[in-house]
Design a protein around this motif. Structure first.
Motif, PDB file in Angstrom:
ATOM      1  N   ALA A 179       0.817  -1.210   0.000  1.00 42.04           N
ATOM      2  CA  ALA A 179       0.000   0.000   0.000  1.00 42.04           C
ATOM      3  C   ALA A 179       0.856   1.268   0.000  1.00 42.04           C
ATOM      4  O   ALA A 179       0.497   2.264  -0.636  1.00 42.04           O
ATOM      5  CB  ALA A 179      -0.934  -0.004   1.211  1.00 42.04           C
ATOM      6  N   GLU A 180       1.998   1.252   0.708  1.00 41.32           N
ATOM      7  CA  GLU A 180       2.859   2.430   0.752  1.00 41.32           C
ATOM      8  C   GLU A 180       3.456   2.713  -0.634  1.00 41.32           C
ATOM      9  O   GLU A 180       3.530   3.871  -1.065  1.00 41.32           O
ATOM     10  CB  GLU A 180       3.971   2.227   1.781  1.00 41.32           C
ATOM     11  N   ALA A 181       3.875   1.655  -1.333  1.00 41.02           N
ATOM     12  CA  ALA A 181       4.405   1.840  -2.682  1.00 41.02           C
ATOM     13  C   ALA A 181       3.326   2.368  -3.623  1.00 41.02           C
ATOM     14  O   ALA A 181       3.596   3.203  -4.496  1.00 41.02           O
ATOM     15  CB  ALA A 181       4.974   0.521  -3.208  1.00 41.02           C
ATOM     16  N   LEU A 182       2.084   1.918  -3.447  1.00 38.93           N
ATOM     17  CA  LEU A 182       0.995   2.427  -4.279  1.00 38.93           C
ATOM     18  C   LEU A 182       0.754   3.904  -4.014  1.00 38.93           C
ATOM     19  O   LEU A 182       0.519   4.683  -4.955  1.00 38.93           O
ATOM     20  CB  LEU A 182      -0.283   1.633  -4.022  1.00 38.93           C
ATOM     21  N   ARG A 183       0.832   4.323  -2.769  1.00 41.48           N
ATOM     22  CA  ARG A 183       0.698   5.755  -2.469  1.00 41.48           C
ATOM     23  C   ARG A 183       1.792   6.566  -3.147  1.00 41.48           C
ATOM     24  O   ARG A 183       1.558   7.682  -3.626  1.00 41.48           O
ATOM     25  CB  ARG A 183       0.721   5.978  -0.953  1.00 41.48           C
ATOM     26  N   GLU A 184       2.995   6.006  -3.226  1.00 38.99           N
ATOM     27  CA  GLU A 184       4.091   6.688  -3.912  1.00 38.99           C
ATOM     28  C   GLU A 184       3.833   6.758  -5.412  1.00 38.99           C
ATOM     29  O   GLU A 184       4.157   7.758  -6.069  1.00 38.99           O
ATOM     30  CB  GLU A 184       5.413   5.971  -3.626  1.00 38.99           C
ATOM     31  N   VAL A 185       3.232   5.717  -5.986  1.00 37.08           N
ATOM     32  CA  VAL A 185       2.855   5.746  -7.397  1.00 37.08           C
ATOM     33  C   VAL A 185       1.893   6.911  -7.654  1.00 37.08           C
ATOM     34  O   VAL A 185       2.067   7.684  -8.606  1.00 37.08           O
ATOM     35  CB  VAL A 185       2.195   4.413  -7.825  1.00 37.08           C
ATOM     36  N   VAL A 186       0.895   7.040  -6.807  1.00 40.59           N
ATOM     37  CA  VAL A 186      -0.085   8.120  -6.978  1.00 40.59           C
ATOM     38  C   VAL A 186       0.590   9.480  -6.826  1.00 40.59           C
ATOM     39  O   VAL A 186       0.334  10.413  -7.608  1.00 40.59           O
ATOM     40  CB  VAL A 186      -1.247   7.960  -5.986  1.00 40.59           C
ATOM     41  N   ARG A 187       1.475   9.622  -5.842  1.00 46.24           N
ATOM     42  CA  ARG A 187       2.165  10.904  -5.637  1.00 46.24           C
ATOM     43  C   ARG A 187       2.989  11.285  -6.859  1.00 46.24           C
ATOM     44  O   ARG A 187       2.942  12.422  -7.343  1.00 46.24           O
ATOM     45  CB  ARG A 187       3.074  10.827  -4.397  1.00 46.24           C
TER      46      ARG A 187
END
Length: 340
Positions: free
Chosen positions: A174-182
């Motif tokens: 989930a943290e990596a996905l948040r970085e993708v969105v950012r």
């Protein structure tokens, strides 16, 4: 039209059956799992057509926006169209009425019945990854092979400069996905593109898909790291043997490594283990897509309407957009020539 969550088990079974009978609908966008995930954050309604015996012969999931219908997942749906067996008639005008004045589409698969309302067509590239990296290199263009070779050398450079390179093909992080969105939102801001994630529920949709682990439909997050650094990542969807390339990103700090190509190379190599035979890159004129592709399909843009004036306005809008794209390609070519 029925709300998605009111579909019966028989109607959902028909959806799966019709999709399985039509090889053109193998994209994850046509799987009911996509409509189900979207419906949690934005209402999805399904137009259902039945034959004289009452059997379901087609389904079209969509959103209603005032007087307009738009395909499910709009504006992030890279493949659109009714779910039906090959050769089954479809009458788009029957969707109009009761306040609905048009059905807009921008990534419609070539579909019988829609011809009068198609105003333009654009290529949607794909990569045949059957046989993994060796198979791809046997089919790739010269520029595709060159970029894959450069990616291999840049992997070694990344390892020397930043630490061990680690690629995860399908991780629930989930943290990596948040970085993708950012990173994606920063890219939108830098290029002036419309921010897909500005609308509520879009990031939550990706999180929902990330945790969807159905064997026939799931979200796929791939990450590329060197030491502690996230160089590039991609979030897409997979159904059967098809992966849709949806949100690729890279950290601009490492742009000199062309980390997007390193990520794509690793994903192509991992494809057989993931059960993937094709990566759909989606419509677009991006240079990396032109270089990487092994083939392309065609998607259509247009508006189903009873109003000739509205259709003429849509044609004019698409013509202006095409002229703008050609101008940007020309400006890009001039900039490259100047650099040379």
């Amino acid at each position: 039209m029925k709300p998605f969550d009111e579909l019966t088990s028989q109607e959902l079974d028909a959806w799966h059956r019709l999709r399985a009978a039509n090889p053109a609908l193998d994209s994850p966008y046509f799987h009911p799992g996509f409509a189900a995930a979207v419906h949690e954050f934005e209402p999805v309604r399904v137009a259902i057509t039945r034959d004289a015996r009452g059997e379901v012969v087609s389904l079209l999931p969509c959103h209603r926006d005032g007087a307009l219908l738009r395909p499910v997942g709009w504006p992030g749906a890279d493949f659109q169209g009714p779910v039906r067996a090959p050769g089954t008639p479809f009458l788009p005008l029957e969707l109009l009425g009761r306040g609905v004045r048009g059905l807009e589409f921008d990534h419609l698969l070539e579909a019988e019945g829609f011809e009068p309302w198609i105003v333009s067509r654009r290529a949607s590239p794909y990569v045949d990854v059957s046989g993994g990296l060796d198979g791809y290199l046997g089919r790739a263009s010269r520029t595709g092979k060159d970029n894959m070779g450069q990616a291999r050398r840049r992997t070694a450079k990344a390892e020397r400069e930043y630490g061990p390179v680690r690629f995860e093909a399908d991780t629930v992080d989930a943290e990596a996905l948040r970085e993708v969105v950012r990173l994606k939102r920063a890219q939108y801001a830098a290029t002036g593109a419309q921010d897909y994630f500005a609308a509520p529920g879009r990031e939550e949709l990706l999180t929902k898909l990330l945790h969807t682990r159905d064997p026939d439909f799931r979200g796929v997050l791939s990450t590329l790291r060197a030491g502690p650094h996230l160089l590039a990542a991609h979030f897409g969807m997979c159904s059967g043997g098809v992966l849709h390339w949806w949100f690729p990103v890279y950290d601009p700090e490492y742009a000199k490594l062309a980390p997007g190509w390193i990520l794509l190379r690793e994903l192509v190599a991992a494809a057989p283990a993931l059960g993937i035979g094709r990566i759909d890159l989606g419509r677009g004129d991006d240079e990396y897509k032109r270089r990487a592709k092994t083939g392309e399909s065609v998607v259509c843009q247009g508006l189903v309407t009873r109003s000739p004036a509205r259709l003429a306005l849509r044609r004019a809008r698409d013509s202006l957009a095409a002229s703008a794209r050609r101008s940007e390609l020309l400006r890009s070519l001039v900039r490259k020539i100047k650099k040379m």
